[in-house]
Design a protein around this motif. Structure first.
Motif, PDB file in Angstrom:
ATOM      1  N   ALA A 229     -63.654 -15.440  55.493  1.00  0.00           N
ATOM      2  CA  ALA A 229     -64.058 -15.608  56.890  1.00  0.00           C
ATOM      3  C   ALA A 229     -62.850 -15.960  57.759  1.00  0.00           C
ATOM      4  O   ALA A 229     -62.729 -15.487  58.900  1.00  0.00           O
ATOM      5  N   GLN A 230     -61.956 -16.784  57.228  1.00  0.00           N
ATOM      6  CA  GLN A 230     -60.743 -17.153  57.955  1.00  0.00           C
ATOM      7  C   GLN A 230     -59.867 -15.927  58.173  1.00  0.00           C
ATOM      8  O   GLN A 230     -59.319 -15.724  59.259  1.00  0.00           O
ATOM      9  N   PHE A 231     -59.749 -15.101  57.149  1.00  0.00           N
ATOM     10  CA  PHE A 231     -58.960 -13.882  57.300  1.00  0.00           C
ATOM     11  C   PHE A 231     -59.561 -12.963  58.357  1.00  0.00           C
ATOM     12  O   PHE A 231     -58.842 -12.415  59.210  1.00  0.00           O
ATOM     13  N   VAL A 232     -60.874 -12.775  58.315  1.00  0.00           N
ATOM     14  CA  VAL A 232     -61.550 -11.897  59.268  1.00  0.00           C
ATOM     15  C   VAL A 232     -61.282 -12.351  60.701  1.00  0.00           C
ATOM     16  O   VAL A 232     -61.038 -11.535  61.599  1.00  0.00           O
ATOM     17  N   ASP A 233     -61.295 -13.663  60.926  1.00  0.00           N
ATOM     18  CA  ASP A 233     -61.038 -14.207  62.259  1.00  0.00           C
ATOM     19  C   ASP A 233     -59.615 -13.885  62.709  1.00  0.00           C
ATOM     20  O   ASP A 233     -59.399 -13.462  63.855  1.00  0.00           O
ATOM     21  N   ILE A 234     -58.643 -14.073  61.834  1.00  0.00           N
ATOM     22  CA  ILE A 234     -57.248 -13.767  62.182  1.00  0.00           C
ATOM     23  C   ILE A 234     -57.071 -12.275  62.419  1.00  0.00           C
ATOM     24  O   ILE A 234     -56.396 -11.847  63.367  1.00  0.00           O
ATOM     25  N   GLU A 235     -57.685 -11.453  61.575  1.00  0.00           N
ATOM     26  CA  GLU A 235     -57.569 -10.003  61.709  1.00  0.00           C
ATOM     27  C   GLU A 235     -58.103  -9.543  63.062  1.00  0.00           C
ATOM     28  O   GLU A 235     -57.526  -8.656  63.710  1.00  0.00           O
ATOM     29  N   LYS A 236     -59.192 -10.146  63.519  1.00  0.00           N
ATOM     30  CA  LYS A 236     -59.761  -9.790  64.821  1.00  0.00           C
ATOM     31  C   LYS A 236     -58.807 -10.169  65.953  1.00  0.00           C
ATOM     32  O   LYS A 236     -58.682  -9.433  66.949  1.00  0.00           O
ATOM     33  N   GLN A 237     -58.138 -11.310  65.811  1.00  0.00           N
ATOM     34  CA  GLN A 237     -57.163 -11.710  66.826  1.00  0.00           C
ATOM     35  C   GLN A 237     -56.001 -10.728  66.890  1.00  0.00           C
ATOM     36  O   GLN A 237     -55.524 -10.387  67.971  1.00  0.00           O
ATOM     37  N   VAL A 238     -55.554 -10.281  65.742  1.00  0.00           N
ATOM     38  CA  VAL A 238     -54.471  -9.300  65.690  1.00  0.00           C
ATOM     39  C   VAL A 238     -54.912  -7.988  66.330  1.00  0.00           C
ATOM     40  O   VAL A 238     -54.190  -7.397  67.137  1.00  0.00           O
ATOM     41  N   ALA A 239     -56.111  -7.525  65.976  1.00  0.00           N
ATOM     42  CA  ALA A 239     -56.621  -6.271  66.528  1.00  0.00           C
ATOM     43  C   ALA A 239     -56.778  -6.364  68.043  1.00  0.00           C
ATOM     44  O   ALA A 239     -56.479  -5.403  68.769  1.00  0.00           O
ATOM     45  N   ASN A 240     -57.218  -7.515  68.530  1.00  0.00           N
ATOM     46  CA  ASN A 240     -57.360  -7.702  69.964  1.00  0.00           C
ATOM     47  C   ASN A 240     -56.009  -7.584  70.663  1.00  0.00           C
ATOM     48  O   ASN A 240     -55.893  -6.969  71.735  1.00  0.00           O
ATOM     49  N   ALA A 241     -54.980  -8.143  70.041  1.00  0.00           N
ATOM     50  CA  ALA A 241     -53.640  -8.050  70.599  1.00  0.00           C
ATOM     51  C   ALA A 241     -53.122  -6.615  70.571  1.00  0.00           C
ATOM     52  O   ALA A 241     -52.459  -6.154  71.506  1.00  0.00           O
ATOM     53  N   VAL A 242     -53.422  -5.916  69.493  1.00  0.00           N
ATOM     54  CA  VAL A 242     -52.995  -4.517  69.365  1.00  0.00           C
ATOM     55  C   VAL A 242     -53.636  -3.660  70.447  1.00  0.00           C
ATOM     56  O   VAL A 242     -52.976  -2.819  71.073  1.00  0.00           O
ATOM     57  N   GLU A 243     -54.924  -3.871  70.694  1.00  0.00           N
ATOM     58  CA  GLU A 243     -55.649  -3.041  71.650  1.00  0.00           C
ATOM     59  C   GLU A 243     -55.334  -3.400  73.098  1.00  0.00           C
ATOM     60  O   GLU A 243     -55.410  -2.544  73.982  1.00  0.00           O
ATOM     61  N   LYS A 244     -54.968  -4.665  73.353  1.00  0.00           N
ATOM     62  CA  LYS A 244     -54.784  -5.112  74.736  1.00  0.00           C
ATOM     63  C   LYS A 244     -53.346  -5.462  75.079  1.00  0.00           C
ATOM     64  O   LYS A 244     -53.080  -6.065  76.112  1.00  0.00           O
ATOM     65  N   ASN A 245     -52.413  -5.104  74.211  1.00  0.00           N
ATOM     66  CA  ASN A 245     -50.989  -5.339  74.468  1.00  0.00           C
ATOM     67  C   ASN A 245     -50.711  -6.817  74.731  1.00  0.00           C
ATOM     68  O   ASN A 245     -50.083  -7.189  75.719  1.00  0.00           O
ATOM     69  N   ALA A 246     -51.187  -7.666  73.828  1.00  0.00           N
ATOM     70  CA  ALA A 246     -51.049  -9.118  74.001  1.00  0.00           C
ATOM     71  C   ALA A 246     -49.927  -9.698  73.142  1.00  0.00           C
ATOM     72  O   ALA A 246     -50.016 -10.819  72.647  1.00  0.00           O
ATOM     73  N   TRP A 247     -48.865  -8.919  72.950  1.00  0.00           N
ATOM     74  CA  TRP A 247     -47.738  -9.415  72.157  1.00  0.00           C
ATOM     75  C   TRP A 247     -46.670 -10.076  73.018  1.00  0.00           C
ATOM     76  O   TRP A 247     -45.585 -10.371  72.566  1.00  0.00           O
TER      77      TRP A 247
END
Length: 314
Positions: free
Chosen positions: A242-260
């Motif tokens: 569950a912890q991994f899934v949460d981090i993965e979603k944060q990464v994907a959100n950054a990838v899709e919204k240019n949040a780097w």
């Protein structure tokens, strides 16, 4: 198996999708106003391609499929397949991301519902999934089916490129990890020609010594389907996944919204990833896990390593 090495973002399998834009012999793919259209010299051919696309959708338990007609004019036929393709293809066709990361391996896994988020996936992670209980490697005698995963491999450089096989005329993938690389339906022949895969090595089983580069094909179930019959047992494995899934979603959100843009925000994700990776490594090494949870700990190990490499890449 070794502890996580952060600087391991392997920049491979990237090339320009435009190399496959010209019309090939059998089927061409057009994109017009969010419609995915197949074009060719006969409706018989295009209808068969449409059946293969809908078969892939059904394998993913996507049953909201609407058949479309095919029409010809002056020997040139077109068929709208937008309502036949899986949702992932429909929603992301020709889409570009804002940052480095999502690549051919991630695309093949995501389109097959083995993983669920936009991110970088290493060849090692791809190899893990293909050798897991989710997948079955096809022998040279087994017919290929729409939705099978294909993996281009070499003795020199390991796993090079992954894609979804649809027919001998169609494949689906993203041709690299660059923001310039899009998601495409394309010719598998063009892909295999690009990688210079010998004709006799394009459908093999195992690791053929006579082939410098070859293709293995796999039939896989979705990860959700696997978990329905093989649920996670231990509370520790459930919590860690569950912890991994949460981090993965944060990464994907950054990838899709240019949040780097904020390096602090990006770096803040690395520490928990490293902790999870090290935890999974120690548990696997010590064999202190329920046997039914083994695949979960292995998945956490490989997925955290893939993502940490992406986060650390500048």
């Amino acid at each position: 198996m070794k502890p996580l090495m952060i600087g391991s973002f392997a920049l491979i399998a990237s090339f320009c999708a435009n190399a496959f834009d010209p019309i090939w012999k059998e089927v061409n793919v057009l994109h017009n106003e969010n419609k995915i259209i197949l074009a060719g010299d006969s409706c018989d051919l295009l209808n068969k391609e449409g059946v293969a696309l809908s078969t892939w959708s059904k394998k993913l338990n996507e049953l909201d499929i609407t058949e479309s007609s095919c029409a010809c004019e002056k020997g040139y036929c077109k068929k709208n397949v937008t309502t036949l393709v899986p949702k992932f293809v429909k929603n992301n066709y020709r889409r570009r991301m804002y940052v480095l990361g999502p690549n051919s391996f991630n695309t093949a896994l995501q389109a097959s519902k083995i993983t669920s988020q936009f991110r970088y996936a290493s060849g090692t992670e791809m190899n893990f999934w293909m050798n897991s209980k989710l997948c079955h490697e096809k022998s040279t005698h087994e017919p290929l089916e729409s939705g099978d995963l294909a993996l281009i491999r070499s003795w020199k450089n390991g796993d090079l490129f992954g894609y979804v096989h649809i027919t001998e005329n169609l494949a689906f993938s993203k041709n690299g990890f660059s923001p310039a690389d899009s998601y495409y339906l394309q010719s598998p022949i063009a892909l295999l020609d690009y990688y210079e895969v010998p004709q006799n090595c394009r459908k093999t089983g195992g690791t053929p010594k006579a082939c410098p580069i070859w293709v293995n094909h796999f039939s896989c179930q979705t990860f959700d389907a696997y978990l329905k019959t093989h649920p996670i047992i231990s509370d520790q494995a459930k919590k860690s996944y569950a912890q991994f899934v949460d981090i993965e979603k944060q990464v994907a959100n950054a990838v899709e919204k240019n949040a780097w843009n904020d390096p602090t925000e990006r770096s803040a994700l690395i520490d928990p990833l490293v902790e999870l990776n090290n935890l999974a490594f120690e548990i696997i090494k010590s064999k202190k896990f329920h046997e039914k949870d083994k695949i979960i700990w292995q998945a956490i190990f490989h997925m955290t390593k893939s993502i940490a490499g992406q986060l650390d890449h500048r």
